[in-house]
Scaffold this motif. Sequence first.
Motif, short mmCIF file in Angstrom:
data_model
loop_
_atom_site.label_atom_id
_atom_site.label_comp_id
_atom_site.label_asym_id
_atom_site.label_seq_id
_atom_site.Cartn_x
_atom_site.Cartn_y
_atom_site.Cartn_z
N ARG A 25 19.59 37.48 3.96
CA ARG A 25 18.64 36.37 3.95
C ARG A 25 17.23 36.93 3.85
O ARG A 25 16.94 38.02 4.34
CB ARG A 25 18.75 35.50 5.20
N SER A 26 16.35 36.19 3.20
CA SER A 26 14.98 36.65 3.00
C SER A 26 14.08 36.16 4.14
O SER A 26 14.41 35.21 4.86
CB SER A 26 14.43 36.14 1.67
N ILE A 27 12.93 36.81 4.27
CA ILE A 27 11.93 36.34 5.23
C ILE A 27 11.54 34.91 4.90
O ILE A 27 11.39 34.07 5.79
CB ILE A 27 10.69 37.26 5.19
N LEU A 28 11.38 34.63 3.62
CA LEU A 28 11.02 33.29 3.19
C LEU A 28 12.04 32.25 3.66
O LEU A 28 11.66 31.21 4.21
CB LEU A 28 10.90 33.25 1.66
N GLU A 29 13.30 32.51 3.46
CA GLU A 29 14.34 31.56 3.85
C GLU A 29 14.32 31.31 5.35
O GLU A 29 14.42 30.17 5.82
CB GLU A 29 15.72 32.09 3.43
N VAL A 30 14.21 32.39 6.12
CA VAL A 30 14.24 32.27 7.58
C VAL A 30 12.99 31.54 8.08
O VAL A 30 13.07 30.66 8.96
CB VAL A 30 14.36 33.67 8.22
N ALA A 31 11.82 31.87 7.51
CA ALA A 31 10.58 31.22 7.94
C ALA A 31 10.59 29.74 7.58
O ALA A 31 10.19 28.88 8.38
CB ALA A 31 9.38 31.91 7.29
#
Length: 310
Positions: free
Chosen positions: A242-248
């Motif tokens: 998972r990307s930082i973008l997805e998690v944020a």
Amino acid sequence: MCLTVTRRAEAADAVLALTLARPDGGPLPSWRPGAHVELLLGDGLVRHYSLCGDTADRSAWRIAVLRAPGSRGGSAYVHDKLHAGVPVRVRGPRENFAFRPAGRCLFVAGGIGITPLLPMVAAAEAAGVRWRLLYGGRSLASMAFLDELAVYGDAVRVVPQDRCGLPDLDGHLGTPEKGTLVYCCGPEAMLTAVEDRCRAWPPGTLRAERFHAAELPSPATESAFDVVLARSDLTLRVPPGRSILEVARAAGAPVLSSCAEGICGTCETGVLEGEPDHRDSVLGPGERESGETLMICVSRARGPRLVLDL
């Protein structure tokens, strides 16, 4: 902002040039050669197109769009639906591929990759910089803006593949010369070839813009890591896959993104602590080494924790 299509023109086979302006006729934001804008085309479609008009003309912006075979919807939408008088939402401009003059500039364009280089050539000429452009395409009919480039005479070499074969990159680039910058935009095969030939040049010589993300390197580590969003007062766990973008975004953080492939620069975010694992196609070697920003859609952390200015 919401702009209106004021003019459509065929720039070449399957290449449509669009002029965009404010409905009230007011001035548009200023921009510099190499800038691009994002068109919000509906149904979640966001596409990025280089500005290729006159930087001094703030009454209108010009873009050129190739109707791409196998289009995922963006270029077909532009060609089929953006007629004169139609409104379109636009974000930008953004300057991930900014031009800066040097003692000498060598430009390499492939196909629709001429668009960001067109205003760069004009800027180099106006600044009295020594420059040359190598412009390759499938055929003369497929190559946009040849009439505008003709005024530069022998400084521009046009190479239609059906008549002349592939462009002579070795002859154009020559041997490394101090004070030279190389600007390249085109298909991946051309970019890779230019990168290979510029490896012997001083670091930072080559500046390139891609149509699509380069093949991503393997992450420095497959481990999960923590990301602290300093302004949101959130600490989030980013697992493998998972990307930082997805998690944020899932946590409700106010993040901007567009391509989600590491090529547009929309999600560039400041790094306050920690070491990024850069996996984008935007930042240059010096910017990566500084570790001051990263693209949260693809990049990760080399250590257990990143603190971001979000």
